[in-house]
Write an enzyme that holds these catalytic residues in place. Structure first.
Site, PDB file in Angstrom:
ATOM      1  CE1 TYR A  90      -3.275  -2.792   0.297  1.00 16.65           C
ATOM      2  CE2 TYR A  90      -3.587  -2.275   2.613  1.00 16.65           C
ATOM      3  CZ  TYR A  90      -3.912  -3.015   1.503  1.00 16.65           C
ATOM      4  OH  TYR A  90      -4.886  -3.991   1.591  1.00 16.65           O
TER       5      TYR A  90
ATOM      6  CG  LEU B 166     -19.051   1.166   3.991  1.00 19.08           C
ATOM      7  CD1 LEU B 166     -18.576   2.561   4.396  1.00 19.08           C
ATOM      8  CD2 LEU B 166     -20.496   0.952   4.433  1.00 19.08           C
TER       9      LEU B 166
ATOM     10  CB  SER C  65     -21.061   5.632   2.337  1.00 22.20           C
ATOM     11  OG  SER C  65     -19.915   5.814   1.523  1.00 22.20           O
TER      12      SER C  65
ATOM     13  NE  ARG D 245     -12.327  -2.063  -3.714  1.00 15.77           N
ATOM     14  CZ  ARG D 245     -12.780  -3.319  -3.645  1.00 15.77           C
ATOM     15  NH1 ARG D 245     -14.052  -3.551  -3.797  1.00 15.77           N
ATOM     16  NH2 ARG D 245     -11.959  -4.327  -3.425  1.00 15.77           N
ATOM     17  N   GLY D 246     -17.137   2.466  -0.619  1.00 15.68           N
ATOM     18  CA  GLY D 246     -17.799   3.759  -0.495  1.00 15.68           C
ATOM     19  C   GLY D 246     -19.047   3.893  -1.339  1.00 15.68           C
TER      20      GLY D 246
END
Length: 334
Positions: free
Chosen positions: A61, A210, A216, A212-213
């Protein structure tokens, strides 16, 4: 305070006890566009102060940036956290994907660098990020077992592998958990993988809770945000999926919760041996995610939610076709 959601959860039958939500740190190293480093450190420290124990990272990462960041954040707090680290992914200078290397000699090399970047002398949970098609899983897990004996890692885990690989790995050394994408709109593991894990006493750390959002209402922030290249956010898929998100938001509002909280609460309620990995990048996002622990869902609530948002309601696969083809977890295993 409902005990079912707030009680610690154990990673499998042989793993450590952890807070019911883990903090995934990947997004703090550029995967979703630029991140504020000071806010990232403050978010990790706030999570620890509020009881979160399991921190999830990967040595690839940000080409090591994320481990350095986590190491900085946990300085003086090491005894309060458990570190889950993925290794093996090969990246080029421009961020290109170079495959996976889980040869024993490579594992020892990856681990040496991770220990240094994190500033620790052992890692709690260590796992290959993906299955290496060139190396038998028995060879990889055998090398990890040797590192457990040497005291450099405490527990062996897996990521995105299927039933046969899980069984072969567990025959070599106890596996504490499988990290795999699982959410209200990504329920494939329920068919074959989860039953195999349950029978073997292996837990789950669920990422992408989620999507990856997506759930939301978040959207890609620019070309450096890797979600810009994911099928669920693109074109007609993105437009169709926004309607699904609107349905979730309405159901959440009825409960006085946010879409994120309801989606996380759903994962928490499905299985007591699943630990959702939340990808909060700010203290505000962290506070919202932790609020999911206050949302208690009955069997009737779960049924209503699953009827309103079935897996086939979402358009697009969770990764692009090339990446999907590389996932051992998608090869006939559910």
């Amino acid at each position: 305070m409902p005990s079912a959601t707030h009680a610690p959860r154990q990673l499998g039958s042989t793993g450590p006890s952890v807070f019911p939500l883990a903090l995934g740190c990947m997004g703090m190293s550029g995967m979703y566009g630029p991140a504020d480093e000071q806010e990232s450190v403050a978010t990790i420290q706030a999570a620890i102060d509020q009881g979160v124990t399991l921190l999830d990272t990967g040595d690839f990462y940000g080409a090591g940036h994320n481990e350095l960041l986590v190491g900085r954040a946990i300085r003086g707090r090491r005894d309060r956290v458990q570190l889950s680290v993925k290794f093996g992914a090969l990246r080029g200078p421009g961020g290109s994907w170079g495959g996976v290397d889980t040869r024993p000699v490579a594992i020892r090399n990856f681990l040496a660098y991770s220990l240094t970047r994190l500033g620790v002398d052992y890692i709690d949970v260590y796992r290959p990020a993906r299955l290496d098609p060139q190396v038998p899983i028995e060879e990889t897990v055998g090398a990890l077992a040797d590192l457990v004996k040497a005291g450099y890692i405490r527990h062996v885990a897996l990521s995105e592998v299927g039933v046969e690989t899980i069984r072969r790995a567990a025959a070599v050394h106890p596996i504490v958990d499988l990290q795999i994408e699982y959410s209200l709109v990504s329920r494939g593991p329920e068919t074959h993988i989860f039953p195999a894990l349950a029978s073997a006493g292996i837990g789950v750390t669920a990422y992408g809770v989620l999507s990856r959002g997506l759930l939301s209402g978040s959207s890609p922030k620019g070309p450096t945000d890797f979600r810009a290249h994911l099928p669920r956010f693109a074109g007609d898929n993105g437009a169709r999926n926004r309607r699904v998100v609107e349905t979730l938001a309405q159901l959440a509002a009825e409960r006085g919760a946010t879409s994120s909280q309801l989606a996380i609460a759903w994962v928490l309620a499905r299985q007591a041996w699943v630990v959702p990995v939340i990808g909060a990048r700010t203290r505000a996002q962290l506070a919202e995610s932790l609020g999911a622990l206050e949302v208690t869902l009955s069997a009737e609530d779960l049924s209503r939610l699953e009827t309103a948002i079935s897996p086939d309601a979402i358009a697009g696969t969770r990764y692009d076709a090339h990446q999907m083809a590389m996932l051992d977890s998608e090869k006939g295993n559910g």
